[in-house]
Motif scaffolding. Structure first.
Motif, mmCIF file in Angstrom:
data_model
loop_
_atom_site.group_PDB
_atom_site.id
_atom_site.type_symbol
_atom_site.label_atom_id
_atom_site.label_comp_id
_atom_site.label_asym_id
_atom_site.label_seq_id
_atom_site.Cartn_x
_atom_site.Cartn_y
_atom_site.Cartn_z
ATOM 1 N N ILE A 69 0.842 -1.183 0.000
ATOM 2 C CA ILE A 69 0.000 0.000 0.000
ATOM 3 C C ILE A 69 0.884 1.241 0.000
ATOM 4 O O ILE A 69 1.834 1.324 0.755
ATOM 5 N N ILE A 70 0.551 2.141 -0.883
ATOM 6 C CA ILE A 70 1.315 3.382 -0.950
ATOM 7 C C ILE A 70 0.397 4.530 -0.580
ATOM 8 O O ILE A 70 -0.687 4.667 -1.131
ATOM 9 N N GLY A 71 0.807 5.326 0.362
ATOM 10 C CA GLY A 71 0.005 6.478 0.753
ATOM 11 C C GLY A 71 0.871 7.708 0.875
ATOM 12 O O GLY A 71 2.042 7.612 1.205
ATOM 13 N N SER A 72 0.300 8.853 0.581
ATOM 14 C CA SER A 72 1.025 10.090 0.801
ATOM 15 C C SER A 72 0.037 11.175 1.198
ATOM 16 O O SER A 72 -1.099 11.175 0.755
ATOM 17 N N ARG A 73 0.493 12.061 2.055
ATOM 18 C CA ARG A 73 -0.431 13.068 2.551
ATOM 19 C C ARG A 73 0.034 14.467 2.182
ATOM 20 O O ARG A 73 1.194 14.711 1.930
ATOM 21 N N ALA A 74 -0.955 15.347 2.151
ATOM 22 C CA ALA A 74 -0.659 16.755 1.957
ATOM 23 C C ALA A 74 -1.524 17.511 2.943
ATOM 24 O O ALA A 74 -2.557 17.023 3.379
ATOM 25 N N SER A 75 -1.111 18.667 3.329
ATOM 26 C CA SER A 75 -1.853 19.425 4.317
ATOM 27 C C SER A 75 -2.055 20.849 3.828
ATOM 28 O O SER A 75 -1.137 21.471 3.329
ATOM 29 N N ASP A 76 -3.295 21.301 3.948
ATOM 30 C CA ASP A 76 -3.583 22.681 3.569
ATOM 31 C C ASP A 76 -4.787 23.131 4.368
ATOM 32 O O ASP A 76 -5.933 22.842 4.030
ATOM 33 N N ASP A 77 -4.540 23.828 5.448
ATOM 34 C CA ASP A 77 -5.612 24.196 6.369
ATOM 35 C C ASP A 77 -6.604 25.186 5.764
ATOM 36 O O ASP A 77 -7.687 25.372 6.299
ATOM 37 N N THR A 78 -6.254 25.812 4.671
ATOM 38 C CA THR A 78 -7.161 26.773 4.065
ATOM 39 C C THR A 78 -8.026 26.131 2.975
ATOM 40 O O THR A 78 -8.872 26.772 2.384
ATOM 41 N N LYS A 79 -7.789 24.854 2.722
ATOM 42 C CA LYS A 79 -8.433 24.186 1.602
ATOM 43 C C LYS A 79 -9.937 24.009 1.819
ATOM 44 O O LYS A 79 -10.364 23.525 2.841
ATOM 45 N N GLN A 80 -10.745 24.395 0.853
ATOM 46 C CA GLN A 80 -12.188 24.229 0.955
ATOM 47 C C GLN A 80 -12.724 23.319 -0.143
ATOM 48 O O GLN A 80 -13.892 23.014 -0.182
ATOM 49 N N THR A 81 -11.887 22.933 -1.052
ATOM 50 C CA THR A 81 -12.314 22.058 -2.143
ATOM 51 C C THR A 81 -11.420 20.826 -2.168
ATOM 52 O O THR A 81 -10.395 20.781 -1.516
ATOM 53 N N CYS A 82 -11.851 19.852 -2.963
ATOM 54 C CA CYS A 82 -11.106 18.605 -3.041
ATOM 55 C C CYS A 82 -10.972 18.241 -4.505
ATOM 56 O O CYS A 82 -11.943 17.837 -5.134
ATOM 57 N N SER A 83 -9.816 18.428 -5.080
ATOM 58 C CA SER A 83 -9.651 18.067 -6.492
ATOM 59 C C SER A 83 -8.682 16.906 -6.632
ATOM 60 O O SER A 83 -7.489 17.039 -6.386
ATOM 61 N N SER A 84 -9.262 15.775 -6.998
ATOM 62 C CA SER A 84 -8.483 14.540 -7.121
ATOM 63 C C SER A 84 -7.567 14.576 -8.325
ATOM 64 O O SER A 84 -7.918 15.137 -9.359
ATOM 65 N N PRO A 85 -6.415 13.931 -8.217
ATOM 66 C CA PRO A 85 -5.580 13.743 -9.401
ATOM 67 C C PRO A 85 -6.302 12.797 -10.368
ATOM 68 O O PRO A 85 -7.171 12.030 -9.949
ATOM 69 N N PRO A 86 -5.967 12.843 -11.659
ATOM 70 C CA PRO A 86 -6.595 11.940 -12.625
ATOM 71 C C PRO A 86 -6.426 10.473 -12.194
ATOM 72 O O PRO A 86 -5.366 10.104 -11.706
ATOM 73 N N GLY A 87 -7.491 9.719 -12.366
ATOM 74 C CA GLY A 87 -7.424 8.290 -12.053
ATOM 75 C C GLY A 87 -7.688 7.954 -10.599
ATOM 76 O O GLY A 87 -7.603 6.787 -10.213
#
Ligand SMILES: [Cu+2]
Length: 146
Positions: A27-45
């Motif tokens: 399993i491969i996981g990676s995280r990103a953090s952005d406390d101001t984020k109000q939307t969720c835009s997935s990478p392709p696929g």
């Protein structure tokens, strides 16, 4: 000239790297953090999973916990790419999948997490929030591998 201590350190690094490679999870996981984020835009696929005040992808309004929501259906052998966003402005939510991602991950408000794994086990597996939040019981989805 490489001193004896340096040589020992190099040997230790090589051994540790080897162990990490051998035991690296599928399993491969990676995280990103952005406390101001109000939307969720997935990478392709990637399949988008949003945790917020309405559960997982609005599971509160889709019959959860009696009926799991969302339901992700894949074929055995498929690579499953999930993009999980916590758009809850207040609470931390977890994301875990029975048998596939038991340890789960904790996402603070605004955090996102990319999760990829090969669906190598057939069956129905519960997707859930593994943190005891206020809407915990509604955060129940399902992974179906056929
Ligand atoms: Cu939660």
């Amino acid at each position: 000239l490489v001193s004896r201590n340096n040589a020992l350190i190099i040997i230790a690094v090589v051994i540790i790297t080897g162990v990490l490679v051998i035991y690296s999870p599928s399993i491969i996981g990676s995280r990103a953090s952005d406390d101001t984020k109000q939307t969720c835009s997935s990478p392709p696929g990637y399949i988008t999973i949003i945790a917020d005040r309405t559960g997982l992808n609005g599971s509160v309004n889709h019959g959860a916990p009696k009926t799991p929501w969302p339901v992700v259906t894949v074929n055995k052998g498929d690579t499953v790419n999930l993009f999980i966003c916590n758009l809850d402005p207040v609470e931390t939510h977890g994301f875990a999948i029975d048998n596939y991602f038991d340890g789960g991950v904790a996402l603070r408000p605004g955090d996102t997490f990319k999760l990829s794994f090969v669906a190598d086990k057939v069956g129905k597996f519960t997707i859930f929030c593994n943190i005891f939040c206020t809407i915990h019981v509604f955060m129940v989805g399902q992974l179906i591998v056929t």
